[in-house]
Design a protein around this motif. Structure first.
Motif, PDB file in Angstrom:
ATOM      1  N   GLU A  38      17.815  11.298  -3.663  1.00  0.00           N
ATOM      2  CA  GLU A  38      18.128  11.434  -5.087  1.00  0.00           C
ATOM      3  C   GLU A  38      18.153  10.073  -5.787  1.00  0.00           C
ATOM      4  O   GLU A  38      17.744   9.956  -6.940  1.00  0.00           O
ATOM      5  CB  GLU A  38      19.457  12.164  -5.287  1.00  0.00           C
ATOM      6  CG  GLU A  38      19.428  13.614  -4.833  1.00  0.00           C
ATOM      7  CD  GLU A  38      18.291  14.417  -5.431  1.00  0.00           C
ATOM      8  OE1 GLU A  38      18.238  14.553  -6.671  1.00  0.00           O
ATOM      9  OE2 GLU A  38      17.441  14.909  -4.654  1.00  0.00           O
ATOM     10  N   ALA A  39      18.601   9.050  -5.081  1.00  0.00           N
ATOM     11  CA  ALA A  39      18.596   7.700  -5.666  1.00  0.00           C
ATOM     12  C   ALA A  39      17.167   7.238  -5.939  1.00  0.00           C
ATOM     13  O   ALA A  39      16.897   6.617  -6.977  1.00  0.00           O
ATOM     14  CB  ALA A  39      19.310   6.723  -4.735  1.00  0.00           C
ATOM     15  N   LEU A  40      16.263   7.548  -5.047  1.00  0.00           N
ATOM     16  CA  LEU A  40      14.858   7.204  -5.265  1.00  0.00           C
ATOM     17  C   LEU A  40      14.329   7.906  -6.515  1.00  0.00           C
ATOM     18  O   LEU A  40      13.640   7.301  -7.342  1.00  0.00           O
ATOM     19  CB  LEU A  40      14.013   7.580  -4.047  1.00  0.00           C
ATOM     20  CG  LEU A  40      14.170   6.676  -2.835  1.00  0.00           C
ATOM     21  CD1 LEU A  40      13.602   7.357  -1.590  1.00  0.00           C
ATOM     22  CD2 LEU A  40      13.508   5.332  -3.083  1.00  0.00           C
ATOM     23  N   LYS A  41      14.652   9.170  -6.666  1.00  0.00           N
ATOM     24  CA  LYS A  41      14.220   9.923  -7.848  1.00  0.00           C
ATOM     25  C   LYS A  41      14.792   9.297  -9.118  1.00  0.00           C
ATOM     26  O   LYS A  41      14.110   9.204 -10.143  1.00  0.00           O
ATOM     27  CB  LYS A  41      14.648  11.388  -7.739  1.00  0.00           C
ATOM     28  CG  LYS A  41      13.993  12.137  -6.596  1.00  0.00           C
ATOM     29  CD  LYS A  41      14.642  13.503  -6.423  1.00  0.00           C
ATOM     30  CE  LYS A  41      14.200  14.185  -5.150  1.00  0.00           C
ATOM     31  NZ  LYS A  41      14.905  15.479  -4.955  1.00  0.00           N
ATOM     32  N   PHE A  42      16.038   8.876  -9.045  1.00  0.00           N
ATOM     33  CA  PHE A  42      16.673   8.235 -10.200  1.00  0.00           C
ATOM     34  C   PHE A  42      15.939   6.954 -10.582  1.00  0.00           C
ATOM     35  O   PHE A  42      15.660   6.712 -11.763  1.00  0.00           O
ATOM     36  CB  PHE A  42      18.148   7.933  -9.911  1.00  0.00           C
ATOM     37  CG  PHE A  42      18.760   7.065 -10.963  1.00  0.00           C
ATOM     38  CD1 PHE A  42      19.107   7.601 -12.199  1.00  0.00           C
ATOM     39  CD2 PHE A  42      18.941   5.724 -10.745  1.00  0.00           C
ATOM     40  CE1 PHE A  42      19.633   6.790 -13.195  1.00  0.00           C
ATOM     41  CE2 PHE A  42      19.458   4.910 -11.732  1.00  0.00           C
ATOM     42  CZ  PHE A  42      19.815   5.444 -12.967  1.00  0.00           C
ATOM     43  N   VAL A  43      15.627   6.123  -9.605  1.00  0.00           N
ATOM     44  CA  VAL A  43      14.934   4.861  -9.888  1.00  0.00           C
ATOM     45  C   VAL A  43      13.565   5.139 -10.511  1.00  0.00           C
ATOM     46  O   VAL A  43      13.150   4.450 -11.450  1.00  0.00           O
ATOM     47  CB  VAL A  43      14.836   3.984  -8.622  1.00  0.00           C
ATOM     48  CG1 VAL A  43      13.975   2.748  -8.872  1.00  0.00           C
ATOM     49  CG2 VAL A  43      16.232   3.556  -8.161  1.00  0.00           C
ATOM     50  N   VAL A  44      12.871   6.149 -10.020  1.00  0.00           N
ATOM     51  CA  VAL A  44      11.581   6.527 -10.614  1.00  0.00           C
ATOM     52  C   VAL A  44      11.773   6.888 -12.086  1.00  0.00           C
ATOM     53  O   VAL A  44      11.042   6.418 -12.960  1.00  0.00           O
ATOM     54  CB  VAL A  44      10.927   7.697  -9.849  1.00  0.00           C
ATOM     55  CG1 VAL A  44       9.735   8.259 -10.628  1.00  0.00           C
ATOM     56  CG2 VAL A  44      10.490   7.256  -8.461  1.00  0.00           C
ATOM     57  N   ALA A  45      12.766   7.726 -12.382  1.00  0.00           N
ATOM     58  CA  ALA A  45      12.999   8.144 -13.770  1.00  0.00           C
ATOM     59  C   ALA A  45      13.369   6.947 -14.641  1.00  0.00           C
ATOM     60  O   ALA A  45      12.888   6.820 -15.767  1.00  0.00           O
ATOM     61  CB  ALA A  45      14.088   9.208 -13.827  1.00  0.00           C
ATOM     62  N   ALA A  46      14.202   6.054 -14.130  1.00  0.00           N
ATOM     63  CA  ALA A  46      14.589   4.867 -14.903  1.00  0.00           C
ATOM     64  C   ALA A  46      13.383   3.981 -15.191  1.00  0.00           C
ATOM     65  O   ALA A  46      13.266   3.417 -16.274  1.00  0.00           O
ATOM     66  CB  ALA A  46      15.666   4.086 -14.156  1.00  0.00           C
ATOM     67  N   ALA A  47      12.477   3.883 -14.226  1.00  0.00           N
ATOM     68  CA  ALA A  47      11.272   3.066 -14.420  1.00  0.00           C
ATOM     69  C   ALA A  47      10.287   3.733 -15.376  1.00  0.00           C
ATOM     70  O   ALA A  47       9.653   3.068 -16.188  1.00  0.00           O
ATOM     71  CB  ALA A  47      10.609   2.789 -13.068  1.00  0.00           C
ATOM     72  N   GLN A  48      10.153   5.051 -15.287  1.00  0.00           N
ATOM     73  CA  GLN A  48       9.189   5.767 -16.129  1.00  0.00           C
ATOM     74  C   GLN A  48       9.665   5.956 -17.569  1.00  0.00           C
ATOM     75  O   GLN A  48       8.858   6.089 -18.482  1.00  0.00           O
ATOM     76  CB  GLN A  48       8.859   7.140 -15.533  1.00  0.00           C
ATOM     77  CG  GLN A  48       7.946   7.060 -14.348  1.00  0.00           C
ATOM     78  CD  GLN A  48       7.475   8.439 -13.899  1.00  0.00           C
ATOM     79  OE1 GLN A  48       7.688   9.457 -14.551  1.00  0.00           O
ATOM     80  NE2 GLN A  48       6.826   8.474 -12.741  1.00  0.00           N
ATOM     81  N   PHE A  49      10.969   5.992 -17.766  1.00  0.00           N
ATOM     82  CA  PHE A  49      11.536   6.238 -19.097  1.00  0.00           C
ATOM     83  C   PHE A  49      12.536   5.131 -19.435  1.00  0.00           C
ATOM     84  O   PHE A  49      13.741   5.384 -19.572  1.00  0.00           O
ATOM     85  CB  PHE A  49      12.202   7.620 -19.133  1.00  0.00           C
ATOM     86  CG  PHE A  49      11.286   8.737 -18.707  1.00  0.00           C
ATOM     87  CD1 PHE A  49      10.344   9.252 -19.583  1.00  0.00           C
ATOM     88  CD2 PHE A  49      11.345   9.249 -17.417  1.00  0.00           C
ATOM     89  CE1 PHE A  49       9.486  10.269 -19.191  1.00  0.00           C
ATOM     90  CE2 PHE A  49      10.501  10.275 -17.012  1.00  0.00           C
ATOM     91  CZ  PHE A  49       9.561  10.781 -17.906  1.00  0.00           C
ATOM     92  N   PRO A  50      12.062   3.896 -19.569  1.00  0.00           N
ATOM     93  CA  PRO A  50      12.958   2.751 -19.680  1.00  0.00           C
ATOM     94  C   PRO A  50      13.787   2.675 -20.962  1.00  0.00           C
ATOM     95  O   PRO A  50      14.752   1.919 -21.004  1.00  0.00           O
ATOM     96  CB  PRO A  50      12.019   1.554 -19.568  1.00  0.00           C
ATOM     97  CG  PRO A  50      10.705   2.053 -20.029  1.00  0.00           C
ATOM     98  CD  PRO A  50      10.654   3.486 -19.591  1.00  0.00           C
ATOM     99  N   THR A  51      13.477   3.432 -21.976  1.00  0.00           N
ATOM    100  CA  THR A  51      14.249   3.344 -23.210  1.00  0.00           C
ATOM    101  C   THR A  51      15.219   4.505 -23.398  1.00  0.00           C
ATOM    102  O   THR A  51      15.896   4.581 -24.419  1.00  0.00           O
ATOM    103  CB  THR A  51      13.317   3.275 -24.440  1.00  0.00           C
ATOM    104  OG1 THR A  51      12.547   4.474 -24.487  1.00  0.00           O
ATOM    105  CG2 THR A  51      12.404   2.062 -24.375  1.00  0.00           C
ATOM    106  N   VAL A  52      15.305   5.382 -22.416  1.00  0.00           N
ATOM    107  CA  VAL A  52      16.192   6.541 -22.522  1.00  0.00           C
ATOM    108  C   VAL A  52      17.486   6.253 -21.771  1.00  0.00           C
ATOM    109  O   VAL A  52      17.470   5.731 -20.662  1.00  0.00           O
ATOM    110  CB  VAL A  52      15.506   7.805 -21.943  1.00  0.00           C
ATOM    111  CG1 VAL A  52      16.419   9.014 -22.069  1.00  0.00           C
ATOM    112  CG2 VAL A  52      14.168   8.058 -22.639  1.00  0.00           C
TER     113      VAL A  52
END
Length: 159
Positions: A38-52
């Motif tokens: 789940e942490a990996l998924k979180f990092v992906v989302a943070a990288a893909q959506f950096p302004t949210v």
């Protein structure tokens, strides 16, 4: 659905999960692996959506901490994602907990192509397992606040 574990080598994944176990005596290896996934998924989302404005749950934050401790692995992961996702901890504060932020985070993880392990994405009072992570993240208006992705090119390999 995408496989988040494929973002790391099998040995790298095993090493990070072992760090979660080491930091949480009595935790099963299977639970630690769920947390790291789940942490990996979180990092992906943070990288893909950096302004949210997003944040991990307390349990998932434990996996993120473990990833960060493996600095070279984490730097390589972020480089592959195109953004370095910085971690700026804050002491936890129940008054700052915003369930909408977790809902938004889960939605972005799903938008990135991953299925979430919903049991690990609960608020601070409904956690599946106890973890030693003792920080939280407060998003600020107009951006992702303490979850601060920056370009990997500005960061070197882990030290």
């Amino acid at each position: 659905m995408r496989d988040a574990r494929a973002l790391l080598t099998p040995q790298g994944f095993k090493d990070v999960a072992a760090t979660v176990c080491d930091n949480n005596p009595g935790m099963s290896e299977a639970t630690a692996e769920r947390i790291v996934t789940e942490a990996l998924k979180f990092v992906v989302a943070a990288a893909q959506f950096p302004t949210v404005s997003i944040q991990p749950s307390k349990v998932v934050d434990e996996g993120w901490h473990a990833l960060i401790l493996h600095t070279r692995l984490y730097a390589k992961l972020c480089k592959g994602l195109g953004h370095f996702v910085n971690h700026v901890p804050e002491r936890p504060g129940p008054e700052r907990h915003d369930p909408h932020t977790l809902t938004r985070t889960v939605a972005l993880i799903e938008q990135a192509g991953y299925h979430v392990d919903a049991e690990l994405w609960t608020g601070p009072t409904k956690t599946l397992v106890g973890v030693t992570a003792n920080c939280s993240h407060t998003p600020v208006p107009g951006g992702c606040g303490p979850i601060n992705p920056g370009k990997c090119a500005t960061h070197g390999g882990g030290k």
